[in-house]
Design a protein around this motif. Structure first.
Motif, PDB file in Angstrom:
ATOM      1  N   GLU A   1     -60.463  44.021  29.748  1.00  0.00           N
ATOM      2  CA  GLU A   1     -59.881  45.032  28.872  1.00  0.00           C
ATOM      3  C   GLU A   1     -60.647  46.350  28.961  1.00  0.00           C
ATOM      4  O   GLU A   1     -60.056  47.426  28.990  1.00  0.00           O
TER       5      GLU A   1
ATOM      6  N   THR B   1     -62.528  53.510  21.979  1.00  0.00           N
ATOM      7  CA  THR B   1     -61.526  52.441  21.936  1.00  0.00           C
ATOM      8  C   THR B   1     -62.057  51.219  21.212  1.00  0.00           C
ATOM      9  O   THR B   1     -61.325  50.557  20.478  1.00  0.00           O
TER      10      THR B   1
ATOM     11  N   VAL C   1     -59.387  50.050  30.375  1.00  0.00           N
ATOM     12  CA  VAL C   1     -59.518  51.327  29.667  1.00  0.00           C
ATOM     13  C   VAL C   1     -60.106  52.375  30.597  1.00  0.00           C
ATOM     14  O   VAL C   1     -59.622  53.506  30.669  1.00  0.00           O
TER      15      VAL C   1
ATOM     16  N   LEU D   1     -63.980  54.882  26.304  1.00  0.00           N
ATOM     17  CA  LEU D   1     -64.107  53.429  26.191  1.00  0.00           C
ATOM     18  C   LEU D   1     -64.796  53.054  24.880  1.00  0.00           C
ATOM     19  O   LEU D   1     -64.336  52.177  24.156  1.00  0.00           O
TER      20      LEU D   1
END
Length: 124
Positions: free
Chosen positions: A113, A40, A117, A37
């Motif tokens: 979001e 990302t 993830v 995460l």
């Protein structure tokens, strides 16, 4: 003669609390998922970020959001020595990067979001 210091004995209540914390930690997502995460979102991994996101994810799974004091209290229960100010600064940074959001009640929660993830990483 040298005698190594022994750790102080925990009271019985602390031993019972430790069993509950172990069950809670087993339910939590692994550090690798949180690292993914953070990658990302272009953030470096740190212990405090791992622990804060872990606490937020646990709260999210229970259908609630949590404030700075709540997260700090959870970390203290796990014997993680982080200052209140450190926790607050990490929350501010995660909020600024879009990983989490701050509600009108001054509680934090994972953004959809970020949650996606973590959930997509769990499927693999």
């Amino acid at each position: 003669m040298y005698q190594p210091q022994q750790a102080p004995a925990k009271p019985n209540g602390a031993a019972n609390a430790g069993a509950g914390q172990l069950a809670d930690s087993e339910e939590r997502i692994g550090n690798e998922l949180i690292r993914e995460l953070l990658r990302t979102y272009g953030l470096r991994t740190s212990l405090i970020r791992l622990k804060v996101i872990d606490a937020l994810h646990a709260a999210d799974r229970n259908g609630r959001s949590v404030g700075v004091r709540g997260i700090h209290a959870q970390l203290e229960q796990l014997d993680i020595p982080l200052s209140f100010l450190s926790v607050r600064e990490v929350l501010k940074r995660l909020c600024a990067e879009g990983v989490i959001s701050l509600g009108g009640d001054k509680c934090y929660s994972l953004n959809p979001e970020a949650r996606a993830v973590l959930e997509s990483a769990q499927i693999r």
